[in-house]
Motif scaffolding. Structure first.
Motif, PDB file in Angstrom:
ATOM      1  N   ILE A 157       0.830  -1.206   0.000  1.00 21.74           N
ATOM      2  CA  ILE A 157       0.000   0.000   0.000  1.00 21.74           C
ATOM      3  C   ILE A 157       0.868   1.261   0.000  1.00 21.74           C
ATOM      4  O   ILE A 157       2.039   1.221   0.390  1.00 21.74           O
ATOM      5  CB  ILE A 157      -0.976   0.024   1.196  1.00 21.74           C
ATOM      6  N   PRO A 158       0.302   2.403  -0.423  1.00 18.87           N
ATOM      7  CA  PRO A 158       1.059   3.657  -0.526  1.00 18.87           C
ATOM      8  C   PRO A 158       0.973   4.486   0.741  1.00 18.87           C
ATOM      9  O   PRO A 158       0.317   4.112   1.720  1.00 18.87           O
ATOM     10  CB  PRO A 158       0.364   4.359  -1.693  1.00 18.87           C
ATOM     11  N   TRP A 159       1.606   5.671   0.653  1.00 18.13           N
ATOM     12  CA  TRP A 159       1.705   6.533   1.832  1.00 18.13           C
ATOM     13  C   TRP A 159       0.621   7.594   1.911  1.00 18.13           C
ATOM     14  O   TRP A 159       0.537   8.319   2.896  1.00 18.13           O
ATOM     15  CB  TRP A 159       3.076   7.227   1.864  1.00 18.13           C
ATOM     16  N   ASN A 160      -0.224   7.734   0.885  1.00 17.64           N
ATOM     17  CA  ASN A 160      -1.165   8.860   0.907  1.00 17.64           C
ATOM     18  C   ASN A 160      -2.381   8.617   1.798  1.00 17.64           C
ATOM     19  O   ASN A 160      -2.928   9.534   2.383  1.00 17.64           O
ATOM     20  CB  ASN A 160      -1.597   9.243  -0.514  1.00 17.64           C
ATOM     21  N   PHE A 161      -2.845   7.364   1.898  1.00 16.82           N
ATOM     22  CA  PHE A 161      -3.939   7.008   2.802  1.00 16.82           C
ATOM     23  C   PHE A 161      -3.545   5.716   3.529  1.00 16.82           C
ATOM     24  O   PHE A 161      -4.090   4.653   3.242  1.00 16.82           O
ATOM     25  CB  PHE A 161      -5.246   6.798   2.029  1.00 16.82           C
ATOM     26  N   VAL A 180      -3.269 -12.705   5.043  1.00 15.08           N
ATOM     27  CA  VAL A 180      -2.656 -11.505   4.475  1.00 15.08           C
ATOM     28  C   VAL A 180      -1.247 -11.287   5.008  1.00 15.08           C
ATOM     29  O   VAL A 180      -0.991 -11.470   6.201  1.00 15.08           O
ATOM     30  CB  VAL A 180      -3.523 -10.267   4.820  1.00 15.08           C
ATOM     31  N   VAL A 181      -0.357 -10.880   4.098  1.00 13.43           N
ATOM     32  CA  VAL A 181       0.919 -10.273   4.478  1.00 13.43           C
ATOM     33  C   VAL A 181       0.944  -8.902   3.815  1.00 13.43           C
ATOM     34  O   VAL A 181       0.907  -8.802   2.576  1.00 13.43           O
ATOM     35  CB  VAL A 181       2.127 -11.103   4.020  1.00 13.43           C
ATOM     36  N   LEU A 182       0.982  -7.850   4.607  1.00 10.38           N
ATOM     37  CA  LEU A 182       0.881  -6.485   4.083  1.00 10.38           C
ATOM     38  C   LEU A 182       2.144  -5.696   4.370  1.00 10.38           C
ATOM     39  O   LEU A 182       2.679  -5.748   5.482  1.00 10.38           O
ATOM     40  CB  LEU A 182      -0.332  -5.776   4.688  1.00 10.38           C
ATOM     41  N   LYS A 183       2.612  -4.966   3.345  1.00 12.47           N
ATOM     42  CA  LYS A 183       3.737  -4.049   3.533  1.00 12.47           C
ATOM     43  C   LYS A 183       3.242  -2.609   3.440  1.00 12.47           C
ATOM     44  O   LYS A 183       2.803  -2.166   2.378  1.00 12.47           O
ATOM     45  CB  LYS A 183       4.822  -4.256   2.477  1.00 12.47           C
ATOM     46  N   PRO A 184       3.298  -1.857   4.536  1.00 13.92           N
ATOM     47  CA  PRO A 184       2.934  -0.433   4.471  1.00 13.92           C
ATOM     48  C   PRO A 184       4.045   0.364   3.803  1.00 13.92           C
ATOM     49  O   PRO A 184       5.166  -0.132   3.622  1.00 13.92           O
ATOM     50  CB  PRO A 184       2.779  -0.049   5.943  1.00 13.92           C
ATOM     51  N   ALA A 185       3.738   1.594   3.436  1.00 12.76           N
ATOM     52  CA  ALA A 185       4.734   2.449   2.800  1.00 12.76           C
ATOM     53  C   ALA A 185       5.868   2.758   3.768  1.00 12.76           C
ATOM     54  O   ALA A 185       5.684   2.834   4.992  1.00 12.76           O
ATOM     55  CB  ALA A 185       4.084   3.744   2.325  1.00 12.76           C
ATOM     56  N   GLU A 186       7.040   2.968   3.206  1.00 17.46           N
ATOM     57  CA  GLU A 186       8.240   3.206   4.010  1.00 17.46           C
ATOM     58  C   GLU A 186       8.105   4.438   4.890  1.00 17.46           C
ATOM     59  O   GLU A 186       8.581   4.461   6.029  1.00 17.46           O
ATOM     60  CB  GLU A 186       9.435   3.362   3.064  1.00 17.46           C
TER      61      GLU A 186
END
Length: 477
Positions: A157-161, A180-186
């Motif tokens: 997922i991105p950093w805007n929301f 689920v394995v989720l990677k949030p934005a850096e």
């Protein structure tokens, strides 16, 4: 026009329960990662908020294996009604911890607290409520009897929301029986890690949700993992193309929600004051950090001068400043890298001959801020008319006939969203049928609901999120 002075109305940052360090979340536990820790920064002040553990390729493998075990042994076998109970519990916990999440989101992302408080967090909870209701009704979703989950879903997922995109991804995946394995934005991992604590608080079985912070290398390792059944990505078109090449021929499922350069079309019979509000919301909401932002304004020539005058007057009233101040309309740009991109493309607009107008609003002396900006006399060939700026910058073009409006609106490689402003319902339907956009708003903009599908095509990606249509991406049909 009278002006109003607003006394500061800051929300307390103490509500965020900010910690000095955060761990990643794997198999129901918070653990240290083998990657190099990253520092999460407040873009409004450029102060370091916290140190965050990141994953290595070995950690990615551990998380995927944990998700596979949870799918095989527990979650994939669980009746839908039981899965729905967990999603309802998560939704209620998001509501209970809403002020904590809202303040933390504004600190970490830079968006105004009134947006994270009134839009992001409530809509995230609404997605879990909505999909909780679907969990035991999948047989009636229109995808055949007894549709099956896919298995393990890798989500980036991105950093805007940060929190809202997490909800868009995780809620339908869990409702359909996937893990689920989720990677949030850096740059914005903190609310995802608080969501991990909410999963633990909800007593979600270990391994059903795993959160791996990190940079692009972590996302690449995750989407290319051979034991992942489904990949969902929201972000740039360039990375989306790379993921598509990685998964080509593997048989694994993929959905992409990528960039956009949406056209907001104002016809000469439109209610101009209402249109002005929609234009402002369409491009300056969340500092323009929106994939479907109405960054190209197409105005019929006969009303262009009047509309621009009203628009500039309205934009001049927007307050830019501290994201935690409840009076703030436009917050901080998320990162120094993104601010530099906005400056570069705005300078290109000047160089190519567009006329820049910048809001006279004062900017804070420190932090990453950019004043709301409008370019007029824009031509189709200019970079500001073609490239996604992803900031508070509006490009204005004019048209004479409805056919010209549609031609100019569709003159883009993207196809995510569009807006139409007119009092004629027939013209709305006529335009919507001809606009190459996944979502077309009529006399409004940036309206979202968990029951309505969202997504694009062409270089804006493929697949839908939300609504009944969004379930298909997580079902073997």
């Amino acid at each position: 026009m009278p002006t109003f002075e607003y006394a500061p109305a800051p929300e307390s940052r103490e509500l965020a329960n900010l910690r000095t360090s955060y761990q990643m979340f794997v198999d129901g536990k918070f653990v240290d990662g083998a990657g190099k820790p990253l520092k999460s920064v407040n873009p409004a002040t450029e102060e370091v908020l916290a140190e965050v553990a990141t994953a290595s390729s070995d950690d990615v493998d551990l998380a995927v294996r944990a998700a596979r075990r949870a799918y095989d042994r527990v979650w994939g076998r669980m009746p839908g009604a039981e899965r729905g109970k967990y999603l309802f519990r998560i939704a209620r916990l998001i509501q209970e911890r809403s002020r904590e999440l809202a303040v933390l989101e504004s600190l970490d992302n830079g968006k105004p607290i009134k947006e994270s408080r009134d839009t992001d967090v409530p809509t995230a909870a609404a997605h879990f409520f909505h999909h909780a209701g679907w969990a035991d009704k999948l047989d009636y979703a229109g995808y055949g009897p007894e549709p099956r989950p896919l298995g393990v879903a890798a989500q980036v997922i991105p950093w805007n929301f940060p929190l809202l995109m997490l909800a868009w991804k995780i809620a339908p995946a869990l409702a359909c029986g996937n893990t689920v394995v989720l990677k949030p934005a850096e740059t914005t991992p903190l609310t995802a890690l608080v969501f991990a604590d909410i999963c633990r608080q909800a007593e979600l079985p270990p391994g059903v949700v795993n959160i791996l912070p990190g940079a692009g290398d972590v996302g690449a390792a995750l989407v290319s993992h051979p034991d992942v059944d489904k990949v969902a990505f929201t972000g740039s078109t360039e990375v989306g193309k790379e993921i598509t090449r990685t998964l080509a021929g593997t048989g694994r499922r993929l959905t992409l929600e990528l960039g956009g350069k949406a056209a907001n079309i104002v016809f000469d019979d439109a209610p101009l004051d209402q249109a002005v509000e929609g234009i402002v919301n369409g491009i300056f909401f969340n500092q323009g950090h929106v994939c479907c932002a109405g960054s190209r304004l197409l105005v019929q020539e006969s009303v262009a001068e009047e509309l621009l005058a009203r628009l500039r007057t309205r934009i001049a009233t927007l307050r830019v400043g501290d994201p935690l101040d409840k009076n703030t309309d436009v917050g901080a740009i998320n990162s120094r890298e993104q601010l530099n991109k906005i400056i570069e493309l705005s300078d290109a607009g000047d160089a190519e001959g567009a006329q820049r107008w910048t809001s006279p609003c004062p900017l804070p002396e420190r932090g990453l801020f950019f004043a709301p900006t409008v370019f007029s006399e824009v031509q189709q060939s200019m970079r500001i008319a073609k490239e996604e700026i992803f900031g508070p910058v509006l490009s204005v073009l004019t048209f004479r006939t409805p056919d010209e409006a549609i031609t100019k609106a569709n003159n883009t490689p993207y196809g995510l969203s569009a807006g139409v402003w007119t009092e004629k319902g027939s013209r709305i339907l006529w335009a919507a049928q001809r606009l190459r956009a996944g979502v077309v708003w009529a006399n409004t903009f940036n309206r979202f609901d968990p029951t309505a599908p969202f997504g694009g095509y062409r270089e804006s990606g493929f697949g839908r999120e939300g609504g009944r249509a969004g379930l298909e991406a997580y079902l073997d049909v």
